[in-house]
Scaffold this motif. Structure first.
Motif, PDB file in Angstrom:
ATOM      1  N   PRO A 171       0.835  -1.208   0.000  1.00  0.00           N
ATOM      2  CA  PRO A 171       0.000   0.000   0.000  1.00  0.00           C
ATOM      3  C   PRO A 171       0.872   1.262   0.000  1.00  0.00           C
ATOM      4  O   PRO A 171       2.038   1.206   0.396  1.00  0.00           O
ATOM      5  CB  PRO A 171      -0.810  -0.103   1.281  1.00  0.00           C
ATOM      6  N   HIS A 172       0.317   2.352  -0.465  1.00  0.00           N
ATOM      7  CA  HIS A 172       1.069   3.602  -0.577  1.00  0.00           C
ATOM      8  C   HIS A 172       1.502   4.084   0.807  1.00  0.00           C
ATOM      9  O   HIS A 172       0.672   4.311   1.676  1.00  0.00           O
ATOM     10  CB  HIS A 172       0.208   4.650  -1.277  1.00  0.00           C
ATOM     11  N   SER A 173       2.815   4.261   0.971  1.00  0.00           N
ATOM     12  CA  SER A 173       3.377   4.528   2.299  1.00  0.00           C
ATOM     13  C   SER A 173       3.484   6.009   2.630  1.00  0.00           C
ATOM     14  O   SER A 173       3.922   6.378   3.716  1.00  0.00           O
ATOM     15  CB  SER A 173       4.758   3.898   2.393  1.00  0.00           C
ATOM     16  N   PRO A 250       6.782  13.657 -12.469  1.00  0.00           N
ATOM     17  CA  PRO A 250       7.356  14.417 -11.360  1.00  0.00           C
ATOM     18  C   PRO A 250       6.371  14.615 -10.205  1.00  0.00           C
ATOM     19  O   PRO A 250       5.233  15.031 -10.427  1.00  0.00           O
ATOM     20  CB  PRO A 250       7.719  15.771 -12.003  1.00  0.00           C
ATOM     21  N   HIS A 251       6.797  14.266  -9.020  1.00  0.00           N
ATOM     22  CA  HIS A 251       5.995  14.506  -7.816  1.00  0.00           C
ATOM     23  C   HIS A 251       6.882  14.316  -6.599  1.00  0.00           C
ATOM     24  O   HIS A 251       7.956  13.720  -6.683  1.00  0.00           O
ATOM     25  CB  HIS A 251       4.794  13.549  -7.751  1.00  0.00           C
ATOM     26  N   LEU A 252       6.409  14.816  -5.464  1.00  0.00           N
ATOM     27  CA  LEU A 252       7.074  14.572  -4.187  1.00  0.00           C
ATOM     28  C   LEU A 252       6.356  13.425  -3.502  1.00  0.00           C
ATOM     29  O   LEU A 252       5.135  13.474  -3.328  1.00  0.00           O
ATOM     30  CB  LEU A 252       6.997  15.822  -3.302  1.00  0.00           C
ATOM     31  N   HIS A 253       7.095  12.375  -3.161  1.00  0.00           N
ATOM     32  CA  HIS A 253       6.529  11.340  -2.294  1.00  0.00           C
ATOM     33  C   HIS A 253       7.012  11.689  -0.889  1.00  0.00           C
ATOM     34  O   HIS A 253       8.206  11.751  -0.632  1.00  0.00           O
ATOM     35  CB  HIS A 253       6.997   9.947  -2.722  1.00  0.00           C
ATOM     36  N   TRP A 254       6.046  11.931   0.006  1.00  0.00           N
ATOM     37  CA  TRP A 254       6.363  12.421   1.353  1.00  0.00           C
ATOM     38  C   TRP A 254       5.970  11.381   2.400  1.00  0.00           C
ATOM     39  O   TRP A 254       4.819  10.956   2.450  1.00  0.00           O
ATOM     40  CB  TRP A 254       5.597  13.730   1.595  1.00  0.00           C
TER      41      TRP A 254
HETATM   42 ZN   LIG Z   1       4.141   8.091  -3.449  1.00  0.00          ZN
END
Ligand SMILES: [Zn+2]
Length: 281
Positions: A171-173, A250-254
């Motif tokens: 799952p998305h962390s 492009p994106h920030l995974h936070w």
């Molecule tokens: Zn992400």
């Protein structure tokens, strides 16, 4: 006399409300339990054998417990080592949404979907480095008062159950904020840089220690602007958004970690999350 006291109490309440934002109590898998403590001195709290963040707020100590996404709903306990007692709290169920993605295997992303032997060795090495960084515990009072680390579109929430080509993945962390490459990433709160690296899946990465096991992570960056050991202030630019590592754009995974557990970053930015757009362009 009573009225004066009451007025002072109201002013205090107002000031404490204005002074800083506090993480939201949402005792679900992947959430946060704010548990009041009876101790009068600095407590020592453990959950699943891991030290727990504590803060002194409104004249009492509170434990801020990160609950793993894999935790079962029901009664759970933290142990107060200084008071030699256990305190129970309830974890309630939460259903996270699911997403099905079809990934076409291209020469470029083939290795990201099915890493080769050399990649696997690198991934194993990086996992160790990351887990060492994430077990950092610093005694400084925790900076729990967060602002948004970037502006953009909230493109993927925490906990999303993902299926790539119908294969269940983790799952998305974290929480994804989509914005053009080169957009600013700022420190959401004061802290110390504990890792800057280039990782196979995560791409360019920065980890910030905000004290007592509260750590925030920034992934897929195009550029990092800080070094390990740097002290950063809330709002300070630390990196630029990018598309490095395993990404589709492009994106920030936070990520936000409490007691070495990934929790929903949205719980730290309840007062600011409305500033992120949710519309797909
Ligand atoms: Zn992400």
């Amino acid at each position: 006399m009573k009225t004066v006291k009451y007025q002072l109490f109201l002013i205090g309440l107002l000031l404490s409300g204005l002074a800083y934002a506090f993480p939201q109590h949402q005792p679900v898998p992947g959430g946060i339990a704010i548990v009041p403590l009876i101790t009068k001195t600095q407590p020592l709290i453990y959950y699943n054998k891991r030290k727990v963040l504590t803060v002194f707020k409104d004249n009492k100590w509170l434990a801020v417990v990160g609950i793993p996404l894999s935790e079962k709903p029901g009664v759970h306990q933290i142990s107060d080592v200084s008071m030699r007692q256990s305190i129970s709290f309830n974890v309630i169920d939460k259903t996270y949404p699911a997403q099905h993605i079809t990934l076409k295997k291209t020469a470029k992303n083939k290795r990201m979907i099915n890493p080769n032997k050399m990649d696997m060795e690198r991934i194993t090495r990086e996992r160790k480095t990351l887990s060492t960084a994430l077990s950092t515990w610093s005694e400084m009072p925790a900076n729990v008062d967060f602002i948004l680390p970037a502006l953009g579109r909230l493109s993927s929430p925490f906990g999303l159950k993902r299926f790539f080509n119908e294969q269940a993945r983790k799952p998305h962390s974290g929480l994804d904020i989509a914005a053009p490459t080169g957009s600013d990433v700022i420190a959401p709160a004061n802290g110390i840089i504990i890792d800057v690296g280039d990782y196979f899946f995560n791409g360019n990465t920065v980890l910030v220690d905000h004290g007592q096991g509260l750590i925030s992570g920034y992934f897929h960056l195009s550029k990092t602007l800080v070094s390990i050991g740097d002290t950063v202030k809330q709002g300070q630019k630390i990196a630029k958004i990018g598309a490095t590592g395993r990404v589709t754009g492009p994106h920030l995974h936070w990520n936000v970690y409490l007691n070495n557990t990934k929790v929903d970053p949205a719980l730290f930015i309840s007062d600011h999350i409305h500033k992120l757009s949710t519309k797909k362009k």
